[in-house]
Design a protein around this motif. Sequence first.
Motif, PDB file in Angstrom:
ATOM      1  N   GLY A   5       0.816  -1.201   0.000  1.00  0.00           N
ATOM      2  CA  GLY A   5       0.000   0.000   0.000  1.00  0.00           C
ATOM      3  C   GLY A   5       0.849   1.250   0.000  1.00  0.00           C
ATOM      4  O   GLY A   5       2.057   1.205  -0.280  1.00  0.00           O
ATOM      5  N   THR A   6       0.230   2.346   0.315  1.00  0.00           N
ATOM      6  CA  THR A   6       0.926   3.635   0.308  1.00  0.00           C
ATOM      7  C   THR A   6       0.493   4.477   1.498  1.00  0.00           C
ATOM      8  O   THR A   6      -0.608   4.313   2.041  1.00  0.00           O
ATOM      9  CB  THR A   6       0.619   4.420  -0.981  1.00  0.00           C
ATOM     10  N   THR A   7       1.372   5.340   1.900  1.00  0.00           N
ATOM     11  CA  THR A   7       1.057   6.378   2.876  1.00  0.00           C
ATOM     12  C   THR A   7       1.266   7.717   2.179  1.00  0.00           C
ATOM     13  O   THR A   7       2.352   7.983   1.639  1.00  0.00           O
ATOM     14  CB  THR A   7       1.969   6.266   4.108  1.00  0.00           C
ATOM     15  N   VAL A   8       0.221   8.537   2.157  1.00  0.00           N
ATOM     16  CA  VAL A   8       0.238   9.781   1.373  1.00  0.00           C
ATOM     17  C   VAL A   8       0.310  10.981   2.318  1.00  0.00           C
ATOM     18  O   VAL A   8      -0.418  11.051   3.313  1.00  0.00           O
ATOM     19  CB  VAL A   8      -1.016   9.885   0.494  1.00  0.00           C
ATOM     20  N   ILE A   9       1.222  11.883   1.995  1.00  0.00           N
ATOM     21  CA  ILE A   9       1.247  13.174   2.686  1.00  0.00           C
ATOM     22  C   ILE A   9       0.280  14.069   1.929  1.00  0.00           C
ATOM     23  O   ILE A   9       0.560  14.533   0.820  1.00  0.00           O
ATOM     24  CB  ILE A   9       2.661  13.774   2.700  1.00  0.00           C
ATOM     25  N   ASN A  10      -0.898  14.271   2.533  1.00  0.00           N
ATOM     26  CA  ASN A  10      -2.020  14.872   1.826  1.00  0.00           C
ATOM     27  C   ASN A  10      -2.215  16.328   2.261  1.00  0.00           C
ATOM     28  O   ASN A  10      -2.709  16.618   3.344  1.00  0.00           O
ATOM     29  CB  ASN A  10      -3.286  14.066   2.114  1.00  0.00           C
ATOM     30  N   PHE A  11      -1.815  17.237   1.370  1.00  0.00           N
ATOM     31  CA  PHE A  11      -1.982  18.667   1.684  1.00  0.00           C
ATOM     32  C   PHE A  11      -3.427  19.117   1.543  1.00  0.00           C
ATOM     33  O   PHE A  11      -3.797  20.198   2.029  1.00  0.00           O
ATOM     34  CB  PHE A  11      -1.072  19.514   0.792  1.00  0.00           C
ATOM     35  N   GLU A  12      -4.264  18.304   0.891  1.00  0.00           N
ATOM     36  CA  GLU A  12      -5.664  18.677   0.710  1.00  0.00           C
ATOM     37  C   GLU A  12      -6.373  18.801   2.050  1.00  0.00           C
ATOM     38  O   GLU A  12      -7.310  19.585   2.194  1.00  0.00           O
ATOM     39  CB  GLU A  12      -6.377  17.653  -0.178  1.00  0.00           C
ATOM     40  N   SER A  13      -5.940  17.993   3.015  1.00  0.00           N
ATOM     41  CA  SER A  13      -6.601  18.059   4.323  1.00  0.00           C
ATOM     42  C   SER A  13      -6.027  19.165   5.211  1.00  0.00           C
ATOM     43  O   SER A  13      -6.537  19.425   6.306  1.00  0.00           O
ATOM     44  CB  SER A  13      -6.461  16.719   5.037  1.00  0.00           C
ATOM     45  N   ASP A  14      -4.973  19.802   4.725  1.00  0.00           N
ATOM     46  CA  ASP A  14      -4.356  20.897   5.501  1.00  0.00           C
ATOM     47  C   ASP A  14      -5.087  22.223   5.223  1.00  0.00           C
ATOM     48  O   ASP A  14      -5.570  22.471   4.112  1.00  0.00           O
ATOM     49  CB  ASP A  14      -2.886  21.067   5.128  1.00  0.00           C
ATOM     50  N   ALA A  15      -5.085  23.043   6.224  1.00  0.00           N
ATOM     51  CA  ALA A  15      -5.633  24.398   6.035  1.00  0.00           C
ATOM     52  C   ALA A  15      -4.628  25.253   5.281  1.00  0.00           C
ATOM     53  O   ALA A  15      -3.408  25.070   5.406  1.00  0.00           O
ATOM     54  CB  ALA A  15      -5.932  25.026   7.390  1.00  0.00           C
ATOM     55  N   LEU A  16      -5.128  26.138   4.446  1.00  0.00           N
ATOM     56  CA  LEU A  16      -4.224  27.083   3.779  1.00  0.00           C
ATOM     57  C   LEU A  16      -3.455  27.867   4.836  1.00  0.00           C
ATOM     58  O   LEU A  16      -4.010  28.291   5.847  1.00  0.00           O
ATOM     59  CB  LEU A  16      -5.021  28.053   2.895  1.00  0.00           C
ATOM     60  N   GLY A  17      -2.188  28.008   4.614  1.00  0.00           N
ATOM     61  CA  GLY A  17      -1.346  28.734   5.547  1.00  0.00           C
ATOM     62  C   GLY A  17      -0.664  27.847   6.571  1.00  0.00           C
ATOM     63  O   GLY A  17       0.175  28.328   7.350  1.00  0.00           O
ATOM     64  N   LYS A  18      -1.030  26.543   6.589  1.00  0.00           N
ATOM     65  CA  LYS A  18      -0.347  25.653   7.530  1.00  0.00           C
ATOM     66  C   LYS A  18       1.127  25.578   7.161  1.00  0.00           C
ATOM     67  O   LYS A  18       1.490  25.535   5.980  1.00  0.00           O
ATOM     68  CB  LYS A  18      -0.949  24.259   7.492  1.00  0.00           C
ATOM     69  N   THR A  19       1.987  25.545   8.167  1.00  0.00           N
ATOM     70  CA  THR A  19       3.425  25.476   7.907  1.00  0.00           C
ATOM     71  C   THR A  19       4.007  24.177   8.431  1.00  0.00           C
ATOM     72  O   THR A  19       3.488  23.574   9.372  1.00  0.00           O
ATOM     73  CB  THR A  19       4.147  26.649   8.584  1.00  0.00           C
ATOM     74  N   TYR A  20       5.065  23.715   7.781  1.00  0.00           N
ATOM     75  CA  TYR A  20       5.823  22.557   8.225  1.00  0.00           C
ATOM     76  C   TYR A  20       7.202  23.027   8.672  1.00  0.00           C
ATOM     77  O   TYR A  20       7.786  23.952   8.082  1.00  0.00           O
ATOM     78  CB  TYR A  20       5.954  21.525   7.090  1.00  0.00           C
ATOM     79  N   VAL A  21       7.716  22.406   9.692  1.00  0.00           N
ATOM     80  CA  VAL A  21       9.037  22.762  10.217  1.00  0.00           C
ATOM     81  C   VAL A  21      10.092  22.490   9.155  1.00  0.00           C
ATOM     82  O   VAL A  21      10.043  21.491   8.433  1.00  0.00           O
ATOM     83  CB  VAL A  21       9.334  21.956  11.495  1.00  0.00           C
TER      84      VAL A  21
END
Length: 560
Positions: free
Chosen positions: A155-171
Amino acid sequence: MRKTITSYSGAALSAMMLFIVTGCAKFSDREFSVDKPESILNQEAINALPSLKSLINRTASPNFRLGTVVPANTYQTGGSAIFKIADRNFDEVVLETEMKHGSIVQTDGSLNISGVKQFVDFAAQKNVGVYGQVLTHHLNQNAAYLNGLLKGASGTTVINFESDALGKTYVMTGNSTSVVENDPKGGASKVLHIGNSTTPANQSFPKFPITLPAGIKLGNCSQVVLDILAPGSGGLFGSGMRLGVNDRALTVYGSPSSFGATDNSWFTGGRIILPFSNMNLTPAEKELTSFTLVLGSGTGSGNYYIDNVVISWNAEKTAAEKNTIVSAELNRFISGIVDSTKSVVKAWDVVKDPMDDSNPTQLKTGIGKSQGANEFYWQDYMGTSYAAKAFQYARQHVNSGDKLFISDNGLESNLAKCNGLISYIQNTESQGAIIDGISTQMHISISTDKSNIAQHLSLLAATQKLIRISELDVSLNGTTTSSATATQLQAQADMYKYVIEKYFELIPPAQRYGITFWSPQDRPSGATWLANQPVGIWNGQWVRKVGYKAVVEALEAKGK
């Protein structure tokens, strides 16, 4: 006109009548005597012979049984020829494949034993024994079901930006920012903007917290793929893509342009591929189920976008896990069919054909060969102890006093294989299993070496176990029924007689379990095995052959 009448005297008339009467009597009493052809006389003599099982001395050979293979459906009609032949001549019947794993285990793994149960109950009503055939074999197995259980999860594990709010930041690992934004090219999806025009990312990369599904470890992960949009001066070229886990040094891959990405255009379809194998993960890292993934383009002026970051994994089962799965399945099958039939079935072939033909001291294996759709080698997953486990599983479910056999083929033509089987039996019993008997199959021909037949029976007798000839038939070396000559059929009869006589001569009475005829009737042209071959002691119309006479003679001489 005067009429003249001829008259006869009384004596003359009497003489005439006597001539007529005696002449007629002499004609009507005349007999014609024609000798029958010798072939008809011979066949009549064969037809007058007694049934086979009537020739067994049950006192001298109390365990001995004559058996034959029967087709389940035809046999159960009761009035069929095979039923009448079996009922008159044999003590027990055997099913060729209907009791095997491939016939019992359904697509979903459930056990359908109803047909077999109906068969054994019918045989019991007719006071006929049923021999169990076979619990563990590499042929006629539901391989598709078993192999499906051994497949690893993928299978796969997806880093899904669609579920993130606009403006969310990653370290980030260093300077600058990584922010969730709308697609700058007007697409409908959200993307991650790494760096910016004011503060470009200088060898700085976003960190993503990852938790894999239950049972999946980092060592099961094969690669990371992603889509990228990078300007020529903002990450398209640079020093290459980077991938890392936790705080370890980042692994370098090719730049986006080396994968085919072009200036300021989305490069989609997962064509940026970063294999984990390049990272040389440590054993400890491979065991991780949660970690931080570091990912990005190695450049001093980073100002680019990524999307659709996907981690692919494939969780292959370990050898130990496969052993556990396969062992449990074998136990489930054995317990299911034995429990359902043990009121009638009092003996089983538990393991069949374990030894390799070319390397007869070793077990058969499916490794490295092209396997048929219904082939499954239990020993490839359970190891050399597979037979010990099979006998232990069976012993837990059979009745006290029931007999369990191990079976193999070609022992009469390959004495090294015969010795290999005996050694394997000793090894199996050293693991706590109890093996009551040995089934030697004996699919032979008119040219099989008779001295080898005798030697292999002597070797088997020396084990002090019950000995059973389990699948006896004699071929004419490929000659078809229509081409068989009287000389060949007599040679076949002689071979049948030799085998039976040697069995009674070399196997002590207490060890004689019996002899089963694998194909009592000549094989039809549509048979899947030995098609159109005259291997039986009855022909295709159930007429006794000269081979039947030879079997009678052998039983009369030795069976008493």
